[in-house]
Every structure is written in structure tokens, then in C-alpha cells.
Design a protein around this motif. Structure first.
Motif, mmCIF file in Angstrom:
data_model
loop_
_atom_site.group_PDB
_atom_site.id
_atom_site.type_symbol
_atom_site.label_atom_id
_atom_site.label_comp_id
_atom_site.label_asym_id
_atom_site.label_seq_id
_atom_site.Cartn_x
_atom_site.Cartn_y
_atom_site.Cartn_z
ATOM 1 N N SER A 129 -5.271 10.239 1.299
ATOM 2 C CA SER A 129 -6.627 9.848 1.705
ATOM 3 C C SER A 129 -6.936 10.293 3.129
ATOM 4 O O SER A 129 -8.040 10.763 3.422
ATOM 5 C CB SER A 129 -6.787 8.331 1.586
ATOM 6 N N TYR A 181 -0.565 7.293 -0.921
ATOM 7 C CA TYR A 181 -2.017 7.079 -1.004
ATOM 8 C C TYR A 181 -2.649 7.270 0.371
ATOM 9 O O TYR A 181 -3.688 7.935 0.501
ATOM 10 C CB TYR A 181 -2.328 5.684 -1.535
ATOM 11 N N GLU A 210 -8.820 -1.962 1.872
ATOM 12 C CA GLU A 210 -9.624 -1.787 0.667
ATOM 13 C C GLU A 210 -8.736 -1.601 -0.557
ATOM 14 O O GLU A 210 -9.027 -2.127 -1.638
ATOM 15 C CB GLU A 210 -10.581 -0.606 0.820
ATOM 16 N N TRP A 211 -7.636 -0.872 -0.424
ATOM 17 C CA TRP A 211 -6.718 -0.665 -1.558
ATOM 18 C C TRP A 211 -6.182 -1.998 -2.057
ATOM 19 O O TRP A 211 -6.016 -2.198 -3.273
ATOM 20 C CB TRP A 211 -5.560 0.241 -1.136
ATOM 21 N N VAL A 257 0.855 -1.193 0.000
ATOM 22 C CA VAL A 257 0.000 0.000 0.000
ATOM 23 C C VAL A 257 0.892 1.245 0.000
ATOM 24 O O VAL A 257 1.742 1.405 0.893
ATOM 25 C CB VAL A 257 -0.923 0.024 1.238
#
Length: 274
Positions: A34, A30, A139-140, A26
């Protein structure tokens, strides 16, 4: 279906979850972008480094607070921040569920209502980052179901907002009871499972125990803060469910064995009578 398994030989904490997710791929950028949508970006800085725990390399996430006294937030405030952030749907749903579960546990400990609980540590900035960041990371990665190992109890005492508390702290015990979590002692007298870590797995894990059958695709290693007698590393295993695989848990095996033993006894008694 893609699933994830948390293997927790030295427990679990929110920063360990995030470290494991980053180690599994991840992007930190990001998460930073987010999490900025929560509107609390001025309160903290996120950094990562590679560390070794008993010779095992893992990713250590640091949430550095930029304010001396971060706000003490209630559940309603936290829910408003999460809903206002316009997170991806699953990340929002999971985050809200974790904080709600944590509020219920804290309320039970303090004989209060979930809405009136002062979250103290778990409502602080780093808890928001850890919980929402973990949900964003899962979720990613496309995780559809989460499983978790049995959890070590730890021992000793820890300093908290209400003074020095025995380990496991009351909120963690309450969460374990709510989730009927299998626990054991690994002989290490430290706080191994934090309220944030407990809330994450009690809310999201479909089942506790052994790893379900999967085709392993990726491993993520998240480091804890302290050096322990064994590697203080949370291991995140990610893979696809093996189609047609049959899983049998310990309870099922025990029942089957009891049935077999009963049948054997009946046969022996019948033979002796004859």
C-alpha cells in the motif's frame, strides 16, 4: 463499534504506532504494497523484528533510508503524494488531516503559513511512512474511533534541524495546546513524544484519558528505540464498545463531588440555625 486505545506510558512515535499495529495483526506485506503507491519506495526499506524492553517482547519497526539526503517536502507536495496514491478512503482522510495539523503546528512555531513550512524531519521519508502506514493499519483493523492516554512530557534536549531544542520540542507543545492534551512527567528525561506521534493522536483521538469501556479483543505492542527504566512500549488495545456502558470522566466526577459537598454544607448550616 470497534475502537482502539493507545496506552502511552513512555510516549508515542510514528514507528511505535506501526510496530503496535503490526504486532496486532496488520500484515507487513499489506503495508509495504500500500505504501508503494506513494511513489517513494526507492527512498526506504521496511523491516521488523521482535525485541525486548525491560523483559517485555514487542515489535520494532525500522524505516531504513536508502538515500543520503531525503527530499524536504512542503505540505502541498505531501498532499499530492497522498491523494495520488489512491489509498482507502479513511486512510487518505486521516493522513491528510494529520499532515495538515502538523503543518499548522510547525507554522505557528516558525511564524509562517502551513503551505510555506519546510517540514524538515517531519516531511522526510520516514514521517510519510509512519503517518500513512499508521492510517492504513488502523483502517485495515476496522478501527472506527481512537482514544489515547495522557502523555508524558519527557525532558532534556534533542538535536533537530534548527539545532538543539528542549524537550518537549516546540511543535509537540503546540500540538498539545491545540488538542488540550492532558500531560504529566514520568521522571524520564528523554524525548518521549515526537512531532509525528503527537500529530497522529491529536488529529485522530476522540478523547484523551482513561480507556473507555470495551470488550478487549486484541493487544498490539510497539517498541521504542531506547531502553528506559520502564518498558519502552506503546500498547494498542483494540475491542468493541460495551453497549450501554456509562463513562464518567474526572471533570464530571469533580463537579458531582463539589455539588455533594455544597449540599452537605447547606444541610449543616440549616441544622445549626434550627
Amino acid at each position: 463499534m470497534k475502537i482502539a486505545y493507545f496506552d502511552c506510558p513512555t510516549g508515542i512515535a510514528g514507528d511505535m504506532c506501526l510496530g503496535a499495529l503490526i504486532n496486532a495483526g496488520v500484515p507487513l506485506t499489506y503495508l509495504q504494497e500500500s505504501l508503494a503507491s506513494l511513489g517513494i519506495g526507492e527512498e526506504y526499506t521496511l523491516t521488523v523484528e521482535t525485541v525486548e524492553r525491560c523483559g517485555v517482547a514487542a515489535t520494532k519497526l525500522h524505516v531504513t533510508l536508502n538515500v543520503t539526503n531525503p527530499p524536504v517536502r512542503h505540505l502541498g507536495t505531501i498532499e499530492s503524494l497522498i491523494r495520488g496514491a489512491k489509498l482507502p478512503s479513511k486512510a487518505e482522510e486521516w493522513s491528510l488531516g494529520i499532515f495538515r495539523k502538523l503543518a499548522v503546528a510547525e507554522a505557528a512555531v516558525h511564524n509562517a503559513t502551513p503551505e510555506s513550512v519546510h517540514f524538515h524531519e517531519v516531511g522526510a521519508t520516514d514521517a510519510l511512512v509512519d503517518i500513512v502506514g499508521t492510517c492504513l493499519g488502523l483502517e485495515w483493523l476496522g478501527v472506527e474511533a481512537l482514544y489515547c492516554s495522557a502523555l508524558p512530557t519527557g525532558g532534556g534536549t534533542v538535536r533537530a534541524a534548527h539545532g538543539r531544542l528542549p524537550v518537549p520540542v516546540p511543535a509537540v507543545l503546540e500540538l498539545w495546546e491545540m488538542g488540550q492534551v492532558p500531560i504529566y512527567s514520568n521522571g524520564i528525561d528523554r524525548e518521549l513524544v515526537t512531532p509525528t506521534g503527537a500529530a497522529i493522536v491529536v488529529t485522530l483521538a476522540k478523547k484523551f484519558g482513561g480507556c473507555p469501556p470495551l470488550r478487549l479483543q486484541k493487544v498490539g505492542l510497539g517498541a521504542g528505540s531506547h531502553d528506559l527504566p520502564i518498558p519502552n512500549v506503546l500498547r494498542l488495545w483494540i475491542g468493541e464498545v460495551l453497549k450501554g456502558a456509562v463513562t464518567i470522566d474526572i471533570i464530571t466526577i469533580t463537579i458531582i463531588m463539589e455539588i455533594i459537598i455544597t449540599i452537605i454544607r447547606v444541610i449543616i448550616i440549616t441544622i445549626s440555625i434550627l
